[in-house]
Design an enzyme around this catalytic site. Structure first.
Site, short mmCIF file in Angstrom:
data_model
loop_
_atom_site.label_atom_id
_atom_site.label_comp_id
_atom_site.label_asym_id
_atom_site.label_seq_id
_atom_site.Cartn_x
_atom_site.Cartn_y
_atom_site.Cartn_z
N ILE A 17 0.84 -1.21 0.00
CA ILE A 17 0.00 0.00 0.00
C ILE A 17 0.88 1.25 0.00
O ILE A 17 0.59 2.23 -0.72
CB ILE A 17 -0.93 -0.01 1.24
CG1 ILE A 17 -1.98 -1.13 1.10
CG2 ILE A 17 -1.60 1.34 1.43
CD1 ILE A 17 -2.76 -1.41 2.38
N ASP A 36 11.44 3.87 5.29
CA ASP A 36 11.19 2.43 5.40
C ASP A 36 12.47 1.74 5.84
O ASP A 36 13.57 2.29 5.70
CB ASP A 36 10.72 1.87 4.03
CG ASP A 36 9.94 0.57 4.16
OD1 ASP A 36 10.38 -0.34 4.89
OD2 ASP A 36 8.87 0.45 3.53
N ASP A 54 13.26 3.67 10.93
CA ASP A 54 12.44 2.70 11.68
C ASP A 54 11.43 3.51 12.49
O ASP A 54 11.83 4.35 13.31
CB ASP A 54 13.37 1.89 12.59
CG ASP A 54 12.63 0.84 13.40
OD1 ASP A 54 11.39 0.85 13.41
OD2 ASP A 54 13.31 0.03 14.04
N VAL A 55 10.13 3.26 12.27
CA VAL A 55 9.12 4.06 13.00
C VAL A 55 9.14 3.75 14.50
O VAL A 55 8.50 4.45 15.28
CB VAL A 55 7.69 3.89 12.41
CG1 VAL A 55 7.62 4.38 10.98
CG2 VAL A 55 7.18 2.47 12.57
N ASN A 81 1.79 4.79 7.30
CA ASN A 81 1.37 3.52 6.71
C ASN A 81 2.13 2.32 7.27
O ASN A 81 1.58 1.21 7.28
CB ASN A 81 1.58 3.62 5.18
CG ASN A 81 1.55 2.27 4.51
OD1 ASN A 81 0.49 1.68 4.31
ND2 ASN A 81 2.74 1.74 4.16
N SER A 133 -7.67 -0.01 9.56
CA SER A 133 -8.04 -1.31 8.97
C SER A 133 -9.50 -1.59 9.28
O SER A 133 -10.04 -1.09 10.26
CB SER A 133 -7.17 -2.42 9.57
OG SER A 133 -7.69 -3.70 9.24
N TYR A 146 -3.66 -7.35 16.53
CA TYR A 146 -3.68 -6.48 15.34
C TYR A 146 -4.90 -5.55 15.37
O TYR A 146 -4.77 -4.34 15.12
CB TYR A 146 -3.70 -7.35 14.07
CG TYR A 146 -3.70 -6.53 12.80
CD1 TYR A 146 -2.56 -5.83 12.40
CD2 TYR A 146 -4.84 -6.44 12.00
CE1 TYR A 146 -2.56 -5.06 11.24
CE2 TYR A 146 -4.84 -5.67 10.84
CZ TYR A 146 -3.70 -4.98 10.47
OH TYR A 146 -3.71 -4.22 9.34
N VAL A 179 -6.24 -6.42 1.38
CA VAL A 179 -5.64 -5.82 0.20
C VAL A 179 -4.58 -6.78 -0.35
O VAL A 179 -3.81 -7.38 0.41
CB VAL A 179 -4.98 -4.48 0.55
CG1 VAL A 179 -4.54 -3.74 -0.71
CG2 VAL A 179 -5.93 -3.61 1.38
P1 NAD Z 1 3.65 -4.63 3.40
O1 NAD Z 1 4.24 -5.62 4.36
O2 NAD Z 1 3.56 -4.98 1.95
O3 NAD Z 1 4.41 -3.25 3.55
C1 NAD Z 1 4.70 -2.72 4.82
C2 NAD Z 1 5.94 -1.84 4.71
O4 NAD Z 1 6.19 -1.29 6.02
C3 NAD Z 1 7.20 -2.65 4.31
O5 NAD Z 1 7.91 -1.97 3.29
C4 NAD Z 1 8.00 -2.68 5.62
O6 NAD Z 1 9.42 -2.72 5.40
C5 NAD Z 1 7.57 -1.39 6.27
N1 NAD Z 1 7.80 -1.42 7.72
C6 NAD Z 1 7.47 -2.39 8.59
N2 NAD Z 1 7.90 -2.08 9.83
C7 NAD Z 1 8.51 -0.88 9.72
C8 NAD Z 1 9.18 -0.04 10.65
N3 NAD Z 1 9.31 -0.40 11.94
N4 NAD Z 1 9.68 1.13 10.21
C9 NAD Z 1 9.59 1.49 8.91
N5 NAD Z 1 8.98 0.73 7.98
C10 NAD Z 1 8.45 -0.45 8.38
O7 NAD Z 1 2.20 -4.32 4.02
P2 NAD Z 1 0.88 -3.65 3.39
O8 NAD Z 1 -0.11 -4.73 3.18
O9 NAD Z 1 1.21 -2.72 2.32
O10 NAD Z 1 0.38 -2.84 4.69
C11 NAD Z 1 0.64 -1.47 4.86
C12 NAD Z 1 -0.29 -0.93 5.95
O11 NAD Z 1 -1.63 -1.18 5.59
C13 NAD Z 1 -0.08 -1.54 7.33
O12 NAD Z 1 -0.20 -0.54 8.33
C14 NAD Z 1 -1.22 -2.52 7.46
O13 NAD Z 1 -1.60 -2.74 8.79
C15 NAD Z 1 -2.29 -1.80 6.68
N6 NAD Z 1 -3.34 -2.66 6.17
C16 NAD Z 1 -3.06 -3.68 5.30
C17 NAD Z 1 -4.09 -4.48 4.85
C18 NAD Z 1 -3.85 -5.64 3.90
O14 NAD Z 1 -4.77 -6.45 3.73
N7 NAD Z 1 -2.70 -5.73 3.25
C19 NAD Z 1 -5.40 -4.26 5.29
C20 NAD Z 1 -5.66 -3.21 6.18
C21 NAD Z 1 -4.61 -2.41 6.60
#
Ligand code: NAD
Length: 262
Positions: A17, A36, A54-55, A81, A133, A146, A179
């Site tokens: 995302i 990231d 790192d967040v 995000n 979410s 979560y 997603v």
């Molecule tokens: P993803 O795993 O594809 O991407 C997440 C990114 O966050 C990665 O690039 C990772 O390196 C980075 N990340 C993780 N921990 C980190 C940290 N401590 N500091 C900096 N960067 C960090 O995941 P996604 O599916 O794209 O999810 C992104 C967001 O969307 C998340 O917050 C997730 O909870 C939310 N979300 C996802 C879904 C889904 O179904 N995929 C649904 C609802 C919400």
């Protein structure tokens, strides 16, 4: 939907995302700083600057946010995000998992926002978009930790919106359903039958398919853009109708053979 001349920061913008948001902001005319842990997948674009951060680590965020502001002359938009997954009931996630997931998913939003706010306050088009979410408002099995983290992101969005409205900083969140991202691919890879599990996840959403990362990114850009200058404290579901629709249950074979007439 245009963000010409604006600067956006996207945490977790290296995948899924977040990466879709980076591309969507660039297409809308913004320059984008990506914070990231992993930056290898970023587009080759002079308007996109990846900085490792790192967040969960305030010092790395301060350095990275300052680097983006220095490179692009300020920050107008922050997308919180970055997030990590947790699967399990309250009996299945241990204290260490609770600390880690809440630190990244909840404190990470507060921490990054606090670091970015001195820059955002100087913008005349300041906006924060948090990624919440469907799990924030709907009970899903084996998502206790979560869901708690995303419920907190929803609450934090409202509280931040109240605190920052007089500073001219809008705060909204997007609440995606399931997603199609590398995150979900990892979840499916761990399932006993990944194909059946993907079908199950798709069928939970009334549209019958997973949401795309681009669809979430479009909602993020919408809420971040000056076009929505009067929208703050809102949550926009992008979930294929999962949170709002009540459809008739699909016909199932009766559990009791007597009922089925067999
Ligand atoms: P993803 O795993 O594809 O991407 C997440 C990114 O966050 C990665 O690039 C990772 O390196 C980075 N990340 C993780 N921990 C980190 C940290 N401590 N500091 C900096 N960067 C960090 O995941 P996604 O599916 O794209 O999810 C992104 C967001 O969307 C998340 O917050 C997730 O909870 C939310 N979300 C996802 C879904 C889904 O179904 N995929 C649904 C609802 C919400």
């Amino acid at each position: 939907m245009r963000c010409d001349g604006l600067v956006a920061v996207v945490t977790g913008g290296g995948s899924g995302i977040g990466l879709a948001c980076v591309r969507a902001f660039a297409a809308a005319g913004a320059r984008v700083g990506v914070l990231d842990l992993e930056l290898s997948g970023l587009p080759e674009d002079p308007g996109v600057l990846g900085v490792r951060a790192d967040v969960a680590d305030r010092a790395s965020l301060s350095t990275a946010v300052a680097a983006v502001a220095e490179a692009f002359g300020g920050i107008d938009i922050l997308v919180n995000n970055a997030g990590i997954s947790a699967v399990g009931t309250v009996e299945e996630n241990d204290d260490e998992q609770w600390s880690r997931v809440l630190d990244v998913n909840v404190s990470g939003v507060a921490r990054t926002s606090a670091v970015a706010l001195p820059y955002l306050r100087r913008s005349s088009s300041a906006a924060i978009v948090n990624i919440s979410s469907i799990a924030a408002t709907t009970g899903l099995p084996k998502r206790a930790l979560y869901s708690a983290s995303k419920g907190a992101v929803h609450a934090l969005t409202l509280a931040m919106a109240a605190d920052l409205v007089t500073d001219g900083v809008r705060v909204n969140c997007v609440a995606p359903g399931t997603v199609d991202t590398p995150w979900v691919a990892r979840l499916l890879a761990g399932a006993a039958d990944p194909t059946a599990e993907k079908r199950h996840l798709a069928s939970r959403q009334p549209t019958g398919r997973l949401v795309t990362a681009d669809e979430v990114a479009a909602a993020v850009v919408y809420l971040a853009s000056p076009a929505t200058g009067s929208v703050t404290g809102s949550s926009l579901p992008v979930d294929g109708g999962m949170s709002g629709l009540r459809l008739p249950a699909p016909a199932r074979p009766a559990a009791d053979p007597a009922e089925s007439g067999a």
